[in-house]
Enzyme design. Structure first.
Site, PDB file in Angstrom:
ATOM      1  N   ASP A   1      -4.484   2.058  -4.632  1.00  0.00           N
ATOM      2  CA  ASP A   1      -3.044   2.091  -4.436  1.00  0.00           C
ATOM      3  C   ASP A   1      -2.519   0.770  -3.892  1.00  0.00           C
ATOM      4  OD1 ASP A   1      -4.391   2.439  -2.009  1.00  0.00           O
ATOM      5  OD2 ASP A   1      -2.713   3.531  -1.107  1.00  0.00           O
TER       6      ASP A   1
ATOM      7  N   ASP B   1       0.858  -1.193   0.000  1.00  0.00           N
ATOM      8  CA  ASP B   1       0.000   0.000   0.000  1.00  0.00           C
ATOM      9  C   ASP B   1       0.888   1.234   0.000  1.00  0.00           C
ATOM     10  OD1 ASP B   1      -2.436  -1.078  -0.152  1.00  0.00           O
ATOM     11  OD2 ASP B   1      -3.108  -0.533   1.865  1.00  0.00           O
ATOM     12  N   LEU B   2       0.473   2.266  -0.733  1.00  0.00           N
ATOM     13  CA  LEU B   2       1.156   3.561  -0.673  1.00  0.00           C
ATOM     14  C   LEU B   2       0.623   4.308   0.542  1.00  0.00           C
ATOM     15  CD1 LEU B   2       1.116   4.650  -4.409  1.00  0.00           C
ATOM     16  CD2 LEU B   2       2.593   3.030  -3.254  1.00  0.00           C
TER      17      LEU B   2
END
Length: 997
Positions: A911, A868-869
C-alpha cells in the site's frame, strides 16, 4: 504445533497409503543442541535451479554427487550435471561430446566408492558412466535387470553393487560389472536396499522387510503395521534400522529386535516418506510429500521443514522426491520443480525468523530495536505493538516472545541496569523489571534513544537530551545544553573514555562535555577529507582504542580520534573502501576487537587497525541484506545480533569463516577446434591443423560460494601474465594458437578472514599439443612468398568488391532488424516499468526517475511524497486480498486524478505509493497538493461490494542540491512518513532534514 496439526495441502505421490494408520500427535521441537539460539535458528534454503532452468523442463527425481564433486540431477527428461552456476545435459541424442541415454526417464542415481556414477532407469535397467569418455554403459551380460524399473542402488563393500528393481534384487560384480538376479526372495519389486555398519544387508519390498543371513539366503523380519511400500531404509549411529514407508510413517527396528512405530501425519493424513539421510546436525532427514521430516534419533521427536510463503528462504516446495548430503556437509533437496540446498548446521551466522512469532499462525514480529538483558534475554521493539522479550525455554530452544506491558509500545531503544530495564519509545520512557512483567512509566512523552552511563540515564527525543537518575528514577530532566546541539532530534548516543558524550542527530554530530555543558557541533562539509559525509548520524561506537565511529545514512562511516589533545576525523569508510552500502545502520564491537557494521547492503567486518573491510559473502550464510537503523546488540557470549528487514542475524566473531579447502577445481567443458574433449590425468589435448581454437570452462565445486569464486589462468609458455575472471566468466578462450606444446594452468582464489585473496587448492592443468599446418613449413613459406605478392592485388580487388556487396546486404538486414527490435524494446520497456495491478509506474521506474531528478536538483528542485494507506492490513485481514487489490486500484485512480499534469506517481509495493513533484517551489506547493489529496479521499472508496473510508499518511522531502543518493532521499521521506503516523495517522509531515549535504 505437532505434525498432525500442521497446515499443509499434500500433492500427489507415486506411493499412496492403502489404509490410514492410527496416528498419535508428534511434537515438533528444535534440533538437539545445548545452545538455545542455535536450536531456534531457521534454516535458509537456497534454490540452485527451478522450473524452466531445469534442463528439458523435466520432473526432478533424484540427486547424487560423483567422485569429481559434480552434482547430478536425474529427471524424467534426461540427466543433468550441475557445476554451481550451470547445467550440462544428457539425453537420448548425443550432444557436445557427451554420450546418449537409452531413454529419457532417469529414476535414481548412486555414486559408488570409486566415485563412479550409476543410473537407475525407469524402463532400461542399470547404466554406469565412464568419466574418461563421458559415455554410458550397461552391464555386459543380459538379465531381467536390463529392462527393469530400478529403484535402489547401494555398495556391497567389495567393489560391487546391490540393485533393487521391479525384477527383484540383483547383484553387480565389481570386477567386470556382470549382473546376477539374486534368488531367495519372494518375487516382486524391491524398492529399498540398505547395508548397515556391520555389513548386514536389509531389503524392503512392497511392505515386507528381509535380512540376508550368513548362508546368502534371506530371512523375513516381521514389521507390524506397515502400510504402503517400504520406500527407504537407514541405520542410525546406535545400530537401529529406520524403515520409511509410503503410508505409515517410520518403523524403527532396535538391535534387540524391538520395533517402535512413529506415525507421520499432516492435517490427519499420512505423509508418504522417501529417501533418508543423516543430516549432520544430530538429526535424520526424510524427503516427503509434505517437506522434510526431521527426526532426533536420541529422543524420537520430530519437526517438519516446509515451505512458508511468508519466508522466502524457507524450503522452496513441499513435494520432495529425493535428498542427499554432499561431502562438504550441504544437503541437496530435489522437489517437483526445484533443486535446492541448505547448510543443516550453520555455526558462524544464524538467522532467526520463526523465533519472532508470538503464536504458531501469526506473522513473525519485525524487530527494529534490540537490547540484551543481564540474564541473557533478548529484548526487542516492533512497530505498533508492545516490546517483546526472548529467553531460553525450559525444554531447549527459545520460548515464544513474551510481550511487555501493553503501554510499552513502539520501543525504539533499550538499556539495562543490573536490576532493571529502561525502554524509550512512542509510548514514553519506562523502567521495567528484568522479567518484563512490571513497568513504571517515567514519562509519557515520546523518546527515541536511551543510554545508561553509570548511574545516569541519558534519554533523547525530538527536543534534545534529558537526564534521569537510574538509582531513583523519575521524570527526565531536560539538559540546558541541548539548545546548542546541531539539531534537537537525537538519533544516537555514546561515551568515549575521556568522559565526552557524543550525540548523533538528524543534522550532524555533537561532542558534549557533561561537566561544563560545552557543545562542539560537527557538520558535513567541514574542511577535512575524512569528515562527515552526511547529516543523519544513526549509530555511534567507541572502539577498544578509544576512537569514536560514527555511522551515517548515505555517508558511510567517519572515525574520530583524539590526537594532540583534540578530537579530529582520521578516516572515512564508504563503498569505495569496501563497505556494502553507504547507509550504515548499526556498529558493534566484536569479541575479536573488530568493528562489525550492518548496512542497507549487508554486513561487513572492519579491522580497526588497518581499516580493512571484509563484507560477509553468500557463503557465510547471511540471511538478510538490509537492516534497521540503530538496531543491534551483543549477547553475553560475545555473539552479535543485528535486526534486519525480515528477521535477526546472529554472528559469532569467534568462529572463523567457512572454508572449503577440499572443494575440487574441475574443467566443466573443453573444446579444441570446436570438438569436445574429456580431460583426464595424463591425457593430452591434440588440436589439429584447423582453426586452432581452445575453449576451457572450469569451476571450483564449492557450491555454497559458487558465485563468489575468483579464478586466474595462464597459458605456458606463451603468456607471462595471469588472467583474472569471476564466477560468471569462468572460461579461458584462445584462437589461432601457435603450433607446439603448451600447458593451460587454472587456479582458484579464496578470501581469508581479512578479505585478502590467496590461492586455494591444487592447480588445474591441461596439456595441449597444436599440430603444425603444412603451409607453416619453411620450404612452403619461401615458395609461397612470391605467389602471395603476385596475387595480393588481384585478391584484394576481389575481396573489396565482395565486401562492398556484403556490406550492402548487411546494411539492409540491420535496418530491418533494428526496426523490429525498436518495436520489441518499446513493448518490453512498458512492461518493465509498469505496476501490473494499478497501471502506475513501478519501483524500477521510480528509482530511475528519482535519480534523474536528483542529477538536476540544484537547478530544478523537486519534492518526494511517500504515501501509506492507514490500516490497510486490516482490510486485507478482514475482507480478503481481492478487496484489498480493488481498493489499491481505486486509490491509484484517485491519486492520479489529483496530482498535477507534470508530476509522476508510482506504486512501490503493498500500500506504499510515491509522488515526485517536479518544478517544486517550496513547502507551500507540497501543502497544496496534500490538501487536494486529503480532499480527494473525503468520500468513501468503492472496493468490490464494499465502500471504505480511506485515510492517508504522507511523508515529504524537498531536494534542492545534487549529490544526494536515492536511498538517502527515500529514507528522509520515510522518516517524515513515520513522524506522520506517530502524529496520529491521516496527516502529512515534511522532513526538516536539509538534503543539500
Amino acid at each position: 504445533m505437532g505434525l498432525a496439526g500442521a497446515a499443509c495441502a499434500l500433492t500427489g505421490s507415486a506411493a499412496r497409503p492403502t489404509a490410514a494408520p492410527v496416528a498419535r500427535p508428534v511434537t515438533v521441537v528444535a534440533p538437539r543442541t545445548a545452545d538455545p539460539w542455535a536450536a531456534a535458528a531457521d534454516l535458509f534454503f537456497k534454490v540452485a535451479a527451478r522450473d524452466d532452468a531445469i534442463p528439458d523442463a523435466g520432473l526432478p527425481r533424484a540427486v547424487a554427487q560423483d567422485g569429481d564433486g559434480f552434482i547430478w540431477l536425474a529427471t524424467d527428461g534426461g540427466l543433468a550435471r550441475w557445476d554451481g552456476t550451470g547445467f550440462k545435459t544428457y539425453s537420448t541424442e548425443p550432444a557436445d561430446g557427451a554420450g546418449s541415454l537409452p531413454e529419457l526417464m532417469v529414476n535414481t542415481l548412486f555414486t559408488d566408492r570409486g566415485g563412479r556414477l550409476w543410473l537407475g532407469m525407469s524402463a532400461e535397467g542399470l547404466l554406469w558412466r565412464d568419466p574418461l569418455t563421458d559415455s554410458f554403459h550397461r552391464p555386459p551380460n543380459r538379465t531381467p535387470l536390463d529392462r527393469a524399473h530400478v529403484m535402489a542402488i547401494i555398495d556391497d563393500d567389495a567393489g560391487g553393487l546391490w540393485v533393487g528393481s521391479e525384477a527383484g534384487l540383483s547383484h553387480i560384480r565389481g570386477s567386470d560389472h556382470r549382473a546376477t538376479l539374486v534368488k531367495g526372495l519372494p518375487p516382486g519389486r524391491i524398492g529399498a536396499v540398505h547395508r548397515d555398519r556391520k555389513g548386514q544387508l536389509w531389503v524392503g519390498d512392497e511392505s515386507r522387510l528381509f535380512r540376508r543371513d550368513g548362508t546368502g539366503g534371506f530371512v523375513g523380519v516381521p514389521v507390524p503395521g506397515v502400510v504402503g511400500t517400504i520406500t527407504a531404509l537407514h541405520a542410525d549411529g546406535d545400530g537401529r534400522l529406520w524403515i520409511a514407508t509410503a503410508g505409515s510413517g517410520f518403523h524403527v527396528l532396535a538391535p534387540d529386535g524391538g520395533i517402535r512405530h512413529l506415525p507421520v501425519t499432516v492435517d490427519g493424513h499420512a505423509v508418504p516418506l522417501g529417501a533418508m539421510i543423516d543430516a549432520g546436525n544430530g538429526e535424520l532427514w526424510a524427503a516427503s510429500r509434505a517437506g522434510i521430516i526431521a527426526v532426533d534419533p536420541a529422543t524420537m521427536r520430530m519437526r517438519r521443514l516446509a515451505h512458508d510463503p511468508q519466508l522466502p528462504a524457507s524450503l522452496a516446495e513441499d513435494g520432495l522426491n529425493h535428498l542427499i548430503r554432499d561431502r562438504s556437509g550441504l544437503v541437496w533437496i530435489v522437489g517437483d520443480a526445484t533443486l535446492s540446498y541448505v547448510d543443516p548446521a550453520p555455526r558462524r551466522v544464524l538467522g532467526l525468523v520463526n523465533a519472532l512469532r508470538a503464536g504458531p499462525r501469526q506473522q513473525p514480529d519485525s524487530a527494529w530495536s534490540l537490547g540484551v538483558a543481564p540474564d541473557g534475554a533478548l529484548w526487542y521493539g516492533s512497530p505498533d505493538i508492545p516490546g517483546s522479550r526472548l529467553a531460553p525455554a525450559a525444554g531447549g530452544g527459545l520460548a515464544p516472545p513474551q510481550r511487555l506491558p501493553a503501554a510499552v509500545r513502539n520501543v525504539q531503544s533499550i538499556a539495562f541496569a543490573p536490576d532493571a530495564a529502561f525502554t524509550a519509545g512512542e509510548g514514553g520512557l519506562f523502567r521495567l523489571s528484568l522479567d518484563g512483567r512490571r513497568a513504571q512509566r517515567l514519562s509519557a512523552q515520546a523518546w527515541s534513544r536511551v543510554l545508561l552511563h553509570g548511574d545516569r540515564l541519558y534519554v533523547g527525543n525530538g527536543l534534545g537530551v534529558a537526564l534521569v537518575d537510574a538509582r531513583h528514577p523519575g521524570p527526565p530532566r531536560p539538559l540546558p545544553w541541548s539548545k546548542a546541539l546541531t539539531d534537537l532530534r537525537v538519533r544516537s548516543l555514546a561515551f568515549t573514555p575521556d568522559g565526552m558524550l557524543w550525540v548523533g542527530t538528524a543534522r550532524g554530530l555533537n561532542r558534549v562535555d557533561p561537566a561544563s555543558g560545552r557543545v562542539v557541533g560537527i557538520r558535513p562539509g567541514d574542511d577535512n577529507a575524512n569528515g562527515l559525509r552526511a547529516n543523519f548520524v544513526g549509530t555511534l561506537l567507541c572502539d577498544s582504542d578509544g576512537r569514536l565511529w560514527a555511522g551515517t545514512i548515505g555517508g558511510g562511516i567517519t572515525v574520530f580520534a583524539r590526537t594532540a589533545g583534540a578530537w579530529r576525523p582520521v578516516a572515512h569508510l564508504g563503498r569505495r573502501e569496501g563497505l556494502p552500502h553507504d547507509t550504515v545502520d548499526k556498529l558493534l564491537l566484536g569479541s575479536d576487537g573488530d568493528v562489525w557494521a550492518s548496512t542497507d547492503g549487508g554486513i561487513a567486518r572492519i579491522d580497526p587497525a588497518s581499516l580493512t573491510i571484509t563484507p560477509l559473502r553468500a557463503s557465510d550464510g547471511v540471511p538478510f541484506t538490509a537492516y534497521w537503523t540503530g538496531a543491534g546488540a551483543t549477547l553475553p557470549d560475545g555473539r552479535l545480533v543485528f535486526a534486519g528487514f525480515g528477521g535477526l542475524t546472529m554472528i559469532d566473531p569467534a568462529v572463523p569463516p567457512r572454508e572449503a579447502a577440499d572443494a575440487p577445481l574441475r574443467f566443466t567443458t573443453v573444446r579444441g577446434n570446436d570438438k569436445a574433449f574429456v580431460p583426464a590425468p595424463g591425457r593430452m589435448l591434440t588440436i589439429g591443423a584447423g582453426e586452432r581454437s581452445l575453449t576451457a570452462d572450469f569451476a571450483r565445486l564449492d557450491y555454497a560460494a559458487a558465485r563468489d569464486q575468483v579464478y586466474v589462468y595462464r597459458l605456458f609458455p606463451q603468456e607471462t601474465d595471469w588472467t583474472r575472471v569471476d564466477a560468471m566468466h569462468r572460461s579461458a578462450r584462445y584462437t589461432n594458437l601457435p603450433p607446439g606444446r603448451s600447458t593451460l594452468v587454472v587456479r582458484a582464489l579464496g578470501a581469508d578472514d581479512r578479505g585478502s585473496l590467496h590461492v586455494v587448492g591444487a592447480p588445474l592443468t591441461l596439456e595441449i599439443d597444436v599440430e603444425t599446418r603444412w603451409f607453416e613449413t619453411s620450404a612452403f613459406r619461401i615458395a609461397a612468398a612470391a605467389a602471395i605478392v603476385a596475387a595480393l592485388l588481384a585478391l584484394l580487388n576481389l575481396r573489396l568488391r565482395a565486401a562492398r556487396k556484403r556490406e550492402r546486404q548487411l546494411e539492409s538486414l540491420v535496418e530491418r532488424r533494428t526496426a523490429e527490435l525498436l518495436v520489441s524494446r518499446s513493448e518490453l520497456e512498458k512492461l518493465a516499468y509498469t505496476d501490473t495491478l494499478t497501471g502506475l509506474g513501478n519501483r524500477r521506474l521510480y528509482g530511475e526517475m528519482l535519480a534523474r531528478h536528483l542529477g538536476d536538483a540544484r537547478h530544478a528542485p523537486f519534492g518526494l511524497l511517500l504515501i501509506d494507506l492507514d490500516r490497510f492490513k486490516q482490510v486485507n485481514d478482514a475482507l480478503g486480498h481481492d478487496v484489498g487489490d480493488a481498493l489499491l486500484i481505486e486509490v491509484a485512480d484517485r491519486l492520479s486524478a489529483t496530482i498535477r499534469q507534470h508530476d509522476s506517481i508510482f506504486r512501490l509495493g503493498g500500500d506504499e505509493f510515491a509522488i515526485i513533484l517536479a518544478g517544486l517551489d517550496g513547502a507551500p506547493a507540497i501543502d497544496e497538493l496534500c490538501r487536494r489529496l486529503y480532499a480527494a479521499f473525503t468520500a468513501p472508496v468503492s472496493a468490490g461490494n464494499h465502500r471504505l473510508q480511506v485515510a492517508l499518511s504522507i511523508g515529504a522531502v524537498v531536494a534542492r542540491a545534487e549529490g544526494m543518493s536515492t536511498e538517502a532521499v527515500y529514507k528522509l521521506a520515510d522518516l517524515a512518513l513515520y513522524d506522520a503516523k506517530r502524529a496520529g495517522r491521516g496527516t502529512w509531515r515534511l522532513s526538516p532534514i536539509d538534503p543539500d549535504v
